[in-house]
Design a protein around this motif. Structure first.
Motif, mmCIF file in Angstrom:
data_model
loop_
_atom_site.group_PDB
_atom_site.id
_atom_site.type_symbol
_atom_site.label_atom_id
_atom_site.label_comp_id
_atom_site.label_asym_id
_atom_site.label_seq_id
_atom_site.Cartn_x
_atom_site.Cartn_y
_atom_site.Cartn_z
ATOM 1 N N GLY A 22 10.793 -9.301 -15.982
ATOM 2 C CA GLY A 22 12.025 -9.601 -15.104
ATOM 3 C C GLY A 22 12.859 -10.166 -15.735
ATOM 4 N N ARG A 23 14.120 -9.667 -15.924
ATOM 5 C CA ARG A 23 14.587 -10.929 -16.017
ATOM 6 C C ARG A 23 16.287 -10.213 -15.572
ATOM 7 N N LEU A 24 17.123 -11.649 -14.583
ATOM 8 C CA LEU A 24 17.908 -11.120 -13.451
ATOM 9 C C LEU A 24 18.891 -12.538 -14.433
ATOM 10 N N THR A 25 20.296 -11.755 -15.289
ATOM 11 C CA THR A 25 21.250 -12.581 -15.178
ATOM 12 C C THR A 25 22.749 -13.096 -14.326
ATOM 13 N N ASN A 26 23.373 -14.286 -15.158
ATOM 14 C CA ASN A 26 24.024 -14.674 -14.508
ATOM 15 C C ASN A 26 25.824 -12.906 -14.115
ATOM 16 N N GLN A 27 25.027 -12.420 -15.116
ATOM 17 C CA GLN A 27 26.207 -11.508 -14.989
ATOM 18 C C GLN A 27 25.740 -10.566 -13.105
ATOM 19 N N ASP A 28 24.178 -10.121 -13.262
ATOM 20 C CA ASP A 28 23.996 -9.262 -12.449
ATOM 21 C C ASP A 28 23.724 -9.830 -11.060
ATOM 22 N N LEU A 29 23.652 -10.897 -11.344
ATOM 23 C CA LEU A 29 24.166 -11.193 -9.741
ATOM 24 C C LEU A 29 25.864 -11.871 -9.059
ATOM 25 N N ALA A 30 26.034 -11.852 -10.015
ATOM 26 C CA ALA A 30 27.760 -11.638 -9.390
ATOM 27 C C ALA A 30 28.395 -10.038 -9.285
ATOM 28 N N GLN A 31 27.072 -9.169 -9.595
ATOM 29 C CA GLN A 31 27.034 -8.017 -8.691
ATOM 30 C C GLN A 31 26.851 -8.301 -6.778
ATOM 31 N N MET A 32 25.530 -8.532 -6.665
ATOM 32 C CA MET A 32 24.810 -9.001 -5.649
ATOM 33 C C MET A 32 26.127 -9.778 -4.308
#
Length: 338
Positions: A22-32
């Motif tokens: 699995g990969r979680l990017t900073n852009q993904d975190l910005a949605q959370m």
């Protein structure tokens, strides 16, 4: 701490990595949470982190790292005498070293877990050395692994941006005392600072019969006082490295590579500056993995070895620091041929 006190020395003969899919990017975190790639990158140096996916566990990534390390060292699993798993996030609270032992076929090894949080790999390395130096064991498999995603509050911006999952492993073998590659070490802990970084238990009283009560509950997500941890690391890590170098009869000028626990790029930069080491001599893979706790040092070590950065004879100053609080340093002379 001096190799002339022992009848045997140690050498690292193989390294390996266990990287979740699995990969979680900073852009993904910005949605959370309320954050951005720029905010995270400038404050931590992290761009993405790896997370265990469905079907993956501490056992699977630990076994992956172990297999790679054994292959590099050209050591069969059944030749391993001792398996130490440095972790704070076992699959089973009773320990996961034995499950990895079984998974890789290290049937003749004794296996146990060691918990020292982000310092776990350095503490495990020193422990491994003592078993070898006294002649108790000849070949040790040391794994540093954590699955911190299990214990992150994904709504807490101050912590969810930091942590990822990963594992690294090394094979450590006996050599002559004159060729000992662990040149010096220093280990420390201070429980007075434990409140700054916690994965704490929370329970409540439950009556089981008449007036007899027990406390039952669960563990809470990770909490951290970031500014206090930062100040602690910047002050204590250069100091513990200097002490380990003193035990090795070396100075920072002798260091070819600085390999720190991959917690925050600003911490690594500040420590390097205090030791007068240039940025190009700092090993960092933080941007791609985040903080993987006990997995961070062996992961970065294996990546540097496979990239051809490390040469035989290089002096590596390792240092782990984290919850407990614990911190320590090991000065290692590298010897694996690229």
């Amino acid at each position: 701490m001096r190799n002339e006190l022992y009848s045997a020395g140690i050498a690292i003969t193989g390294s390996g990595s266990g990287i979740p899919s699995g990969r979680l990017t900073n852009q993904d975190l910005a949605q959370m949470v309320e954050t951005s790639d720029e905010w995270i990158t400038t404050r931590t140096g992290i761009k993405q982190r790896c997370l265990t996916a469905s079907g993956e566990s501490l056992k699977t990534i630990g076994a992956q790292a172990a297999h790679q390390a054994l292959a590099m060292a050209q050591v069969a699993p059944e030749e391993i005498d001792l398996l130490i798993l440095a972790t704070s996030t076992p699959d089973d609270l009773f320990g996961s070293a034995v499950s990895i032992q079984t998974a890789i076929g290290a049937n003749h090894a004794v296996a146990f877990d060691l918990t020292a949080a982000c310092s776990g790999f350095v503490f495990g390395l020193v422990n491994s050395a003592q078993f070898i130096r006294t002649g108790a064991y000849q070949k040790v498999l040391l794994i540093g692994a954590d699955v911190l995603s299990r214990w992150v509050d994904w709504s807490d911006r101050s912590t969810c941006i930091l942590f990822g999952d990963g594992a690294g492993a090394v094979v450590i073998e006996a050599t002559s005392a004159e060729r000992d590659r662990l040149l010096g070490f220093e280990l420390c802990s201070d429980g007075q600072l434990s409140h700054t970084l916690n994965l704490g238990y929370h329970g409540s009283e439950k009556t089981i019969v008449d007036s007899i009560e027990v406390n039952q509950g669960h563990y809470q997500p990770i909490t951290m006082k970031g500014k206090e941890v930062y100040r602690f690391a910047v002050e204590k890590v250069p100091e513990v490295i200097s002490k380990a170098l003193f035990h090795a009869d070396l100075t920072s000028e002798d260091v070819d590579w600085l390999l720190l626990h991959q917690a925050n790029q600003r911490i690594m930069d500040a420590v390097a500056q205090r030791l007068s080491l240039p940025p190009e001599r700092v090993i960092s893979n933080l941007a791609n993995f985040g903080n993987t706790s006990a997995g961070s040092i062996p992961l970065a070590l294996d990546e540097a070895q496979r990239a051809g950065k490390l040469q035989s004879g290089d002096i590596i100053a390792m240092s782990g620091f984290g919850a407990g609080l614990t911190w320590g340093s090991a000065i290692v002379q590298w010897q694996i041929e690229p």
